[in-house]
Design a protein around this motif. Structure first.
Motif, PDB file in Angstrom:
ATOM      1  N   LEU A  87      37.308 -80.169  77.236  1.00  9.51           N
ATOM      2  CA  LEU A  87      36.677 -79.803  76.071  1.00  9.51           C
ATOM      3  C   LEU A  87      37.701 -79.508  74.944  1.00  9.51           C
ATOM      4  CD1 LEU A  87      34.410 -78.457  74.019  1.00  9.51           C
ATOM      5  CD2 LEU A  87      34.762 -76.304  75.192  1.00  9.51           C
ATOM      6  N   ASN A  88      38.881 -78.960  75.294  1.00  7.15           N
ATOM      7  CA  ASN A  88      39.827 -78.745  74.506  1.00  7.15           C
ATOM      8  C   ASN A  88      40.594 -80.028  73.948  1.00  7.15           C
ATOM      9  OD1 ASN A  88      39.485 -76.043  74.447  1.00  7.15           O
ATOM     10  ND2 ASN A  88      41.349 -75.595  75.750  1.00  7.15           N
ATOM     11  N   ARG A  89      40.747 -81.086  74.910  1.00  8.09           N
ATOM     12  CA  ARG A  89      41.224 -82.396  74.636  1.00  8.09           C
ATOM     13  C   ARG A  89      40.304 -83.098  73.444  1.00  8.09           C
ATOM     14  NH1 ARG A  89      40.985 -84.847  79.294  1.00  8.09           N
ATOM     15  NH2 ARG A  89      43.027 -83.614  80.217  1.00  8.09           N
ATOM     16  N   GLY A  90      38.988 -83.005  73.754  1.00  7.67           N
ATOM     17  CA  GLY A  90      38.125 -83.732  72.913  1.00  7.67           C
ATOM     18  C   GLY A  90      38.322 -82.936  71.427  1.00  7.67           C
ATOM     19  N   LEU A  91      38.165 -81.728  71.287  1.00  2.00           N
ATOM     20  CA  LEU A  91      38.302 -81.136  69.974  1.00  2.00           C
ATOM     21  C   LEU A  91      39.632 -81.471  69.567  1.00  2.00           C
ATOM     22  CD1 LEU A  91      36.530 -77.742  71.072  1.00  2.00           C
ATOM     23  CD2 LEU A  91      35.553 -79.370  69.548  1.00  2.00           C
ATOM     24  N   ALA A  92      40.667 -81.365  70.018  1.00  2.38           N
ATOM     25  CA  ALA A  92      41.970 -81.729  69.587  1.00  2.38           C
ATOM     26  C   ALA A  92      41.802 -83.403  69.199  1.00  2.38           C
ATOM     27  CB  ALA A  92      43.262 -81.508  70.716  1.00  2.38           C
ATOM     28  N   ALA A  93      41.316 -84.155  69.671  1.00  2.00           N
ATOM     29  CA  ALA A  93      41.516 -85.461  69.211  1.00  2.00           C
ATOM     30  C   ALA A  93      40.523 -85.761  68.065  1.00  2.00           C
ATOM     31  CB  ALA A  93      40.837 -86.415  70.042  1.00  2.00           C
ATOM     32  N   CYS A  94      39.516 -84.759  67.877  1.00  2.82           N
ATOM     33  CA  CYS A  94      38.762 -84.769  66.514  1.00  2.82           C
ATOM     34  C   CYS A  94      39.728 -84.256  65.458  1.00  2.82           C
ATOM     35  CB  CYS A  94      37.278 -83.958  66.862  1.00  2.82           C
ATOM     36  SG  CYS A  94      36.125 -84.788  67.774  1.00  2.82           S
ATOM     37  N   ILE A  95      40.124 -83.128  65.936  1.00  2.79           N
ATOM     38  CA  ILE A  95      40.796 -82.634  64.876  1.00  2.79           C
ATOM     39  C   ILE A  95      42.107 -83.441  64.303  1.00  2.79           C
ATOM     40  CG2 ILE A  95      42.232 -80.704  63.853  1.00  2.79           C
ATOM     41  CD1 ILE A  95      40.928 -78.781  65.859  1.00  2.79           C
ATOM     42  N   ARG A  96      42.619 -84.051  65.022  1.00  2.00           N
ATOM     43  CA  ARG A  96      43.868 -84.767  64.774  1.00  2.00           C
ATOM     44  C   ARG A  96      43.303 -86.262  64.242  1.00  2.00           C
ATOM     45  NH1 ARG A  96      46.259 -86.974  69.988  1.00  2.00           N
ATOM     46  NH2 ARG A  96      44.373 -88.484  69.550  1.00  2.00           N
ATOM     47  N   ASP A  97      42.484 -86.761  64.529  1.00  2.00           N
ATOM     48  CA  ASP A  97      42.107 -88.197  64.260  1.00  2.00           C
ATOM     49  C   ASP A  97      40.807 -88.409  63.285  1.00  2.00           C
ATOM     50  OD1 ASP A  97      43.916 -89.287  66.196  1.00  2.00           O
ATOM     51  OD2 ASP A  97      42.646 -89.224  67.844  1.00  2.00           O
ATOM     52  N   VAL A  98      40.047 -87.374  63.384  1.00  2.00           N
ATOM     53  CA  VAL A  98      38.751 -87.708  62.501  1.00  2.00           C
ATOM     54  C   VAL A  98      38.780 -86.829  61.224  1.00  2.00           C
ATOM     55  CG1 VAL A  98      36.270 -87.493  62.510  1.00  2.00           C
ATOM     56  CG2 VAL A  98      37.448 -88.253  64.637  1.00  2.00           C
ATOM     57  N   MET A  99      39.180 -85.658  61.376  1.00  2.00           N
ATOM     58  CA  MET A  99      39.302 -84.776  60.193  1.00  2.00           C
ATOM     59  C   MET A  99      40.463 -84.971  59.043  1.00  2.00           C
ATOM     60  SD  MET A  99      38.075 -81.430  62.027  1.00  2.00           S
ATOM     61  CE  MET A  99      37.091 -81.728  63.653  1.00  2.00           C
ATOM     62  N   ARG A 100      41.393 -85.741  59.033  1.00  2.00           N
ATOM     63  CA  ARG A 100      42.408 -85.974  58.381  1.00  2.00           C
ATOM     64  C   ARG A 100      41.849 -86.564  56.969  1.00  2.00           C
ATOM     65  NH1 ARG A 100      47.285 -86.628  61.542  1.00  2.00           N
ATOM     66  NH2 ARG A 100      48.412 -87.639  59.765  1.00  2.00           N
ATOM     67  N   PRO A 101      42.709 -85.862  55.982  1.00  2.00           N
ATOM     68  CA  PRO A 101      42.267 -86.402  54.427  1.00  2.00           C
ATOM     69  C   PRO A 101      42.815 -87.864  54.298  1.00  2.00           C
ATOM     70  CG  PRO A 101      44.137 -84.906  54.210  1.00  2.00           C
ATOM     71  CD  PRO A 101      43.666 -84.850  55.707  1.00  2.00           C
ATOM     72  N   MET A 111      28.591 -85.370  65.591  1.00  2.00           N
ATOM     73  CA  MET A 111      28.681 -85.827  64.155  1.00  2.00           C
ATOM     74  C   MET A 111      28.997 -84.480  63.187  1.00  2.00           C
ATOM     75  SD  MET A 111      25.545 -88.337  63.920  1.00  2.00           S
ATOM     76  CE  MET A 111      25.439 -89.793  64.845  1.00  2.00           C
ATOM     77  N   ASP A 112      28.448 -83.036  63.537  1.00  2.00           N
ATOM     78  CA  ASP A 112      28.716 -82.064  63.089  1.00  2.00           C
ATOM     79  C   ASP A 112      29.944 -81.391  63.149  1.00  2.00           C
ATOM     80  OD1 ASP A 112      26.425 -82.341  61.642  1.00  2.00           O
ATOM     81  OD2 ASP A 112      25.138 -81.182  63.347  1.00  2.00           O
ATOM     82  N   ILE A 113      30.626 -81.790  64.167  1.00  2.00           N
ATOM     83  CA  ILE A 113      32.027 -81.192  64.486  1.00  2.00           C
ATOM     84  C   ILE A 113      32.981 -81.310  63.323  1.00  2.00           C
ATOM     85  CG2 ILE A 113      34.239 -81.185  65.818  1.00  2.00           C
ATOM     86  CD1 ILE A 113      32.509 -82.218  68.435  1.00  2.00           C
ATOM     87  N   PRO A 114      33.257 -82.242  62.685  1.00  2.00           N
ATOM     88  CA  PRO A 114      34.296 -82.372  61.518  1.00  2.00           C
ATOM     89  C   PRO A 114      33.738 -81.258  60.477  1.00  2.00           C
ATOM     90  CG  PRO A 114      33.808 -84.411  62.141  1.00  2.00           C
ATOM     91  CD  PRO A 114      32.844 -83.903  62.914  1.00  2.00           C
ATOM     92  N   VAL A 115      32.222 -81.346  59.952  1.00  2.00           N
ATOM     93  CA  VAL A 115      31.909 -80.342  59.205  1.00  2.00           C
ATOM     94  C   VAL A 115      32.017 -79.072  59.467  1.00  2.00           C
ATOM     95  CG1 VAL A 115      29.867 -79.786  57.821  1.00  2.00           C
ATOM     96  CG2 VAL A 115      30.058 -82.124  58.304  1.00  2.00           C
ATOM     97  N   THR A 116      31.805 -78.655  60.842  1.00  2.00           N
ATOM     98  CA  THR A 116      31.946 -77.260  61.152  1.00  2.00           C
ATOM     99  C   THR A 116      33.318 -76.831  61.228  1.00  2.00           C
ATOM    100  OG1 THR A 116      29.946 -77.413  62.395  1.00  2.00           O
ATOM    101  CG2 THR A 116      31.458 -75.746  62.965  1.00  2.00           C
TER     102      THR A 116
END
Length: 221
Positions: A25-39, A145-150
């Motif tokens: 779970l942590n690995r998946g969230l970390a990947a989202c924050i690092r790769d998907v949410m960057r400006p 899909m809602d993870i980046p928004v949240t």
């Protein structure tokens, strides 16, 4: 923006650990924050230009905090738009699958056993299963899909942590000083500092897991 990666594995004998293992779970969230949410560079430029119309490339602490808040707002808006578009596309695909399932089922059942091929029957059965399961899968995908928004909304709403980050940036930066005594930082210094937040996400979450694991092991001894 891309989709957050998910742990995958074949079913059976405890192999579906991607959905109930804390480390994954942590690995998946970390990947989202690092790769998907960057400006994006466009978002950074738009936010910075709002407060640096003269194009000096230098801003004060209060101005940089405003840039950061605006930048996060732009990221949230883009993430919401991307999520909405993907959800609409997913609903379209689900409706198309239901229509095709009804058609295949009707075709198979209207034929005699000798006229129906195994491939046609398999297709009808698989589509029937998939149609019933599609709402469940759609709900899971909507959550992804809602993870980046949240995440970005949580960041935007925590003004204390945003201020602490900018304060640290200015305390470490070797920037010029205005005549009124205000310290300035460059656009590049701001960008490097903000991008580091996303780059550091995997390490931060891994450290959390390691600390929790160590505490659990000590409690069991």
């Amino acid at each position: 923006a891309g989709r957050c990666p998910r742990e995958r594995g074949p079913m059976g004998n405890g192999s579906s650990v991607g959905y109930d293992d804390k480390t994954n779970l942590n690995r998946g969230l970390a990947a989202c924050i690092r790769d998907v949410m960057r400006p994006t560079e466009i978002q950074i430029s738009e936010a910075w230009h709002q407060h640096d119309e003269a194009g000096r490339g230098l801003l004060s602490q209060e101005e940089v905090l405003s840039v950061l808040q605006l930048l996060i707002d732009l990221q949230i808006k883009a993430a919401q738009e991307a999520s909405s578009k993907r959800k609409i596309e997913m609903a379209r695909q689900q409706a198309q699958m239901e229509r095709e399932s009804r058609k295949r089922r009707s075709d198979v059942l209207s034929k005699t056993p000798g006229e129906t091929s195994r491939q046609d029957l398999d297709s009808a059965v698989v589509l029937a299963m998939a149609t019933k399961t599609a709402p469940v899968m759609a709900g899971m995908m909507a959550g992804y899909m809602d993870i980046p928004v949240t995440c970005l909304t949580a960041l935007r709403e925590d003004r204390d942590l945003l201020e602490a980050r900018i304060t640290l940036l200015f305390s470490l930066a070797a920037g010029p000083i205005e005549q009124d005594g205000r310290k300035l930082v460059t656009r590049q210094q701001f960008v490097v500092n903000y991008m580091a937040l996303f780059d550091h996400a995997p390490q931060a979450l891994n450290d959390t897991v390691a600390a929790e694991t160590s505490s659990s092991e000590c409690a069991l001894q």
